[in-house]
Motif scaffolding. Structure first.
Motif, mmCIF file in Angstrom:
data_model
loop_
_atom_site.group_PDB
_atom_site.id
_atom_site.type_symbol
_atom_site.label_atom_id
_atom_site.label_comp_id
_atom_site.label_asym_id
_atom_site.label_seq_id
_atom_site.Cartn_x
_atom_site.Cartn_y
_atom_site.Cartn_z
ATOM 1 N N ALA A 237 44.955 46.870 35.260
ATOM 2 C CA ALA A 237 45.320 45.559 34.701
ATOM 3 C C ALA A 237 46.033 44.684 35.728
ATOM 4 O O ALA A 237 46.003 43.455 35.625
ATOM 5 C CB ALA A 237 46.207 45.755 33.482
ATOM 6 N N ILE A 238 46.668 45.315 36.713
ATOM 7 C CA ILE A 238 47.429 44.509 37.681
ATOM 8 C C ILE A 238 46.729 44.407 39.034
ATOM 9 O O ILE A 238 47.254 43.806 39.965
ATOM 10 C CB ILE A 238 48.866 45.067 37.879
ATOM 11 C CG1 ILE A 238 48.810 46.533 38.337
ATOM 12 C CG2 ILE A 238 49.678 44.927 36.618
ATOM 13 C CD1 ILE A 238 50.164 47.083 38.737
ATOM 14 N N ALA A 239 45.550 45.017 39.113
ATOM 15 C CA ALA A 239 44.853 45.030 40.401
ATOM 16 C C ALA A 239 44.513 43.607 40.845
ATOM 17 O O ALA A 239 44.536 43.284 42.025
ATOM 18 C CB ALA A 239 43.595 45.866 40.306
ATOM 19 N N GLU A 240 44.205 42.763 39.882
ATOM 20 C CA GLU A 240 43.907 41.365 40.231
ATOM 21 C C GLU A 240 44.242 40.481 39.039
ATOM 22 O O GLU A 240 44.413 40.965 37.922
ATOM 23 C CB GLU A 240 42.428 41.204 40.585
ATOM 24 C CG GLU A 240 41.511 41.621 39.462
ATOM 25 C CD GLU A 240 40.042 41.565 39.871
ATOM 26 O OE1 GLU A 240 39.254 41.004 39.110
ATOM 27 O OE2 GLU A 240 39.737 42.079 40.954
ATOM 28 N N GLN A 241 44.332 39.173 39.306
ATOM 29 C CA GLN A 241 44.602 38.236 38.227
ATOM 30 C C GLN A 241 43.268 37.791 37.636
ATOM 31 O O GLN A 241 42.295 37.646 38.378
ATOM 32 C CB GLN A 241 45.314 37.023 38.809
ATOM 33 C CG GLN A 241 46.302 36.424 37.867
ATOM 34 C CD GLN A 241 47.179 35.430 38.592
ATOM 35 O OE1 GLN A 241 46.816 34.906 39.630
ATOM 36 N NE2 GLN A 241 48.328 35.165 38.029
ATOM 37 N N ARG A 242 43.225 37.616 36.317
ATOM 38 C CA ARG A 242 41.961 37.187 35.698
ATOM 39 C C ARG A 242 41.910 35.649 35.713
ATOM 40 O O ARG A 242 42.557 34.985 34.912
ATOM 41 C CB ARG A 242 41.894 37.693 34.260
ATOM 42 C CG ARG A 242 40.489 37.800 33.723
ATOM 43 C CD ARG A 242 40.526 38.466 32.376
ATOM 44 N NE ARG A 242 40.821 37.514 31.338
ATOM 45 C CZ ARG A 242 39.898 36.824 30.686
ATOM 46 N NH1 ARG A 242 38.630 36.996 30.948
ATOM 47 N NH2 ARG A 242 40.245 35.961 29.756
ATOM 48 N N LEU A 243 41.138 35.144 36.650
ATOM 49 C CA LEU A 243 41.014 33.687 36.768
ATOM 50 C C LEU A 243 39.718 33.233 36.111
ATOM 51 O O LEU A 243 38.848 34.054 35.801
ATOM 52 C CB LEU A 243 41.042 33.286 38.250
ATOM 53 C CG LEU A 243 42.328 33.651 38.997
ATOM 54 C CD1 LEU A 243 42.219 33.292 40.468
ATOM 55 C CD2 LEU A 243 43.547 32.969 38.370
ATOM 56 N N VAL A 244 39.562 31.936 35.926
ATOM 57 C CA VAL A 244 38.336 31.403 35.316
ATOM 58 C C VAL A 244 37.219 31.436 36.365
ATOM 59 O O VAL A 244 37.348 30.805 37.428
ATOM 60 C CB VAL A 244 38.543 29.938 34.862
ATOM 61 C CG1 VAL A 244 37.245 29.352 34.312
ATOM 62 C CG2 VAL A 244 39.667 29.835 33.833
ATOM 63 N N PRO A 245 36.115 32.143 36.095
ATOM 64 C CA PRO A 245 35.005 32.088 37.054
ATOM 65 C C PRO A 245 34.367 30.692 36.979
ATOM 66 O O PRO A 245 34.003 30.239 35.888
ATOM 67 C CB PRO A 245 34.021 33.155 36.549
ATOM 68 C CG PRO A 245 34.781 33.944 35.521
ATOM 69 C CD PRO A 245 35.853 33.046 34.976
ATOM 70 N N PRO A 246 34.244 29.990 38.101
ATOM 71 C CA PRO A 246 33.740 28.608 38.049
ATOM 72 C C PRO A 246 32.339 28.474 37.463
ATOM 73 O O PRO A 246 31.935 27.373 37.094
ATOM 74 C CB PRO A 246 33.778 28.160 39.516
ATOM 75 C CG PRO A 246 34.809 29.027 40.136
ATOM 76 C CD PRO A 246 34.732 30.351 39.436
ATOM 77 N N ASP A 247 31.605 29.601 37.366
ATOM 78 C CA ASP A 247 30.259 29.498 36.777
ATOM 79 C C ASP A 247 30.201 30.171 35.396
ATOM 80 O O ASP A 247 29.133 30.559 34.939
ATOM 81 C CB ASP A 247 29.236 30.140 37.719
ATOM 82 C CG ASP A 247 29.579 31.599 38.013
ATOM 83 O OD1 ASP A 247 30.685 32.032 37.607
ATOM 84 O OD2 ASP A 247 28.754 32.296 38.627
ATOM 85 N N CYS A 248 31.343 30.288 34.714
ATOM 86 C CA CYS A 248 31.319 30.945 33.395
ATOM 87 C C CYS A 248 30.661 30.026 32.367
ATOM 88 O O CYS A 248 30.523 28.819 32.586
ATOM 89 C CB CYS A 248 32.730 31.356 32.961
ATOM 90 S SG CYS A 248 33.804 29.974 32.575
ATOM 91 N N GLN A 249 30.284 30.615 31.232
ATOM 92 C CA GLN A 249 29.529 29.859 30.226
ATOM 93 C C GLN A 249 30.304 28.657 29.694
ATOM 94 O O GLN A 249 29.709 27.608 29.416
ATOM 95 C CB GLN A 249 29.167 30.778 29.061
ATOM 96 C CG GLN A 249 28.000 31.685 29.411
ATOM 97 C CD GLN A 249 27.430 32.381 28.190
ATOM 98 O OE1 GLN A 249 28.129 32.576 27.201
ATOM 99 N NE2 GLN A 249 26.172 32.768 28.283
ATOM 100 N N GLU A 250 31.610 28.800 29.567
ATOM 101 C CA GLU A 250 32.407 27.679 29.038
ATOM 102 C C GLU A 250 32.311 26.479 29.980
ATOM 103 O O GLU A 250 32.195 25.339 29.544
ATOM 104 C CB GLU A 250 33.888 28.088 28.902
ATOM 105 C CG GLU A 250 34.182 29.042 27.765
ATOM 106 C CD GLU A 250 33.946 30.492 28.133
ATOM 107 O OE1 GLU A 250 33.334 30.763 29.196
ATOM 108 O OE2 GLU A 250 34.364 31.357 27.341
ATOM 109 N N ILE A 251 32.364 26.751 31.277
ATOM 110 C CA ILE A 251 32.300 25.636 32.238
ATOM 111 C C ILE A 251 30.900 25.033 32.240
ATOM 112 O O ILE A 251 30.740 23.801 32.235
ATOM 113 C CB ILE A 251 32.727 26.108 33.644
ATOM 114 C CG1 ILE A 251 34.218 26.446 33.566
ATOM 115 C CG2 ILE A 251 32.400 25.062 34.722
ATOM 116 C CD1 ILE A 251 34.972 26.448 34.836
#
Ligand code: F6P
Length: 366
Positions: free
Chosen positions: A339-353
């Motif tokens: 859970a702390i290995a990386e931060q969960r950021l918004v993928p710029p190509d995600c469906q919401e975007i």
């Protein structure tokens, strides 16, 4: 519970609060009490663990709190035992390692396990405390939704609800006065709140940390709307958004926190730039801690209850050093390290975007 001989369980809430904390406390405590374990609430997060603040929780203490915002235990984002602020004799703050005091209190209180409810800061601390020999289970909380290894943290849905309602309200006044309305939302280095609320509220421009923007692109969009007879615009900006090649806007540096930066102010900057560089009238709303207050949404109450019940199950099974997580529709558990290995950021190509772009929303990058 007897099978693992876990008789005494501590619960704490760490970091910034959010709706749903009490629902988790209730779920953990009720599940544990029904197994005849003794449950303790550690007060004010890790600060209370260092300072020795604890009280026993009975059924009456955790009854009637499902819908209550905040945390009955208190919380703090300045109590990291490995980065603990103390005042020296001249009144200056110095940072020291107080993790030994946590270990001492854990033993003195006779705890067999601790359920720690918190975000990435809390999970980092949990990981280090696990290595010192404390039996710990994590529950992922944060309005920012930036914890890896879970599809969603509780608190996010409630924050979205508040931010979306605010955008709806801004829409009507923006259109009456033909103004550009900017709303700054929280989220730290992740744009989940801005993206979710911007999408749900139909913002014309959404600015998030993961997609640096240009001023020209913003001006183009608001001008275009005016030309097409839409005499108002709504801009939803994440506190961590920044222009291409530019810097984060920081409100305050507070060395007592593990991450010293308090973000805030990008909304005012966006408002100021638009009103000086275009002839459009702007107004700025900073939503602030309204996003963290009040009752959890039904989604968060259900998620928090499932997380809490599963955390208790992990304790019973002696599965420590793990965090409960949502995977699709199932509650699972993952190593805290994951859970702390990386931060969960918004993928710029995600469906919401992609969906937002498809309906004409700008991210200030075209
Ligand atoms: O992590 C939750 C959060 O609300 C962030 O979105 C925000 O940047 C920060 O906490 C605000 O912290 P504080 O309550 O200390 O102002």
């Amino acid at each position: 519970m007897a099978k693992n001989e876990v008789r005494r369980i501590g619960i704490l809430t760490g970091g910034g609060d959010c709706p749903g904390l009490n629902a988790v406390i209730r779920a953990v405590a009720k599940s544990a009490l029904s197994e005849d374990a003794t449950v303790f609430g550690i007060e004010d997060g890790f600060e209370g663990f260092v300072e020795g603040k604890i009280r026993e929780l009975g059924n009456n203490d955790v009854s009637g709190i499902l819908s209550l915002g905040g945390t009955i235990l208190g919380s703090s984002n300045k109590g990291d035992p490995f980065h603990y602020p103390v005042k020296d004799k001249d009144g200056n703050i110095k940072i020291i390692d107080e993790s030994e005091r946590v270990l001492r209190n854990y033993k003195r209180w006779g705890l067999d396990a601790v359920v720690a409810i918190g975000g990435d800061g809390t999970m980092h601390i949990c990981d280090q405390l696990s290595q010192l020999g404390i039996n710990i289970v994590g529950v992922p909380k944060t309005i920012d939704n930036d914890l890896a290894a879970t599809d969603v943290t509780f608190g996010y849905d409630s924050a979205l609800y508040v931010a979306t309602e605010a955008i709806d309200r801004l829409h009507t006044t923006a259109s009456s006065h033909h103004r550009v309305m900017i709303i700054e939302v929280m989220g730290r280095y992740a744009g989940w709140i801005a993206l979710g609320a911007g999408l749900a509220g139909g913002a014309d421009i959404i600015l998030i940390p993961e997609i640096p923007f240009t001023w020209e692109s913003i001006y183009k969009k608001v001008r275009e709307r005016s030309l097409h007879g839409k005499r108002f615009s709504i801009i939803c900006v994440a506190e961590g958004a920044k222009p291409k090649g530019g810097e984060l806007v920081v409100k305050e540096i507070d060395v007592k926190r593990t991450d010293a930066k308090r973000l805030g102010g990008i909304g005012d900057l966006v408002g100021h730039k638009i009103s000086t560089d275009t002839d459009l009238e702007t107004r700025v709303t900073i939503l602030g801690h309204l996003q963290r207050g009040g009752s959890p949404t039904p989604f968060d109450r259900i998620l928090a209850t499932k997380y809490g019940a599963h955390a208790c199950e992990l304790v019973v099974q002696g599965k420590f050093g793990r965090m409960v997580a949502l995977n699709g529709t199932k509650i699972v558990s993952v190593p805290i390290k994951k859970a702390i290995a990386e931060q969960r950021l918004v993928p710029p190509d995600c469906q919401e975007i992609l969906a937002a772009r498809a309906v004409g929303t700008s991210f200030g990058d075209e």
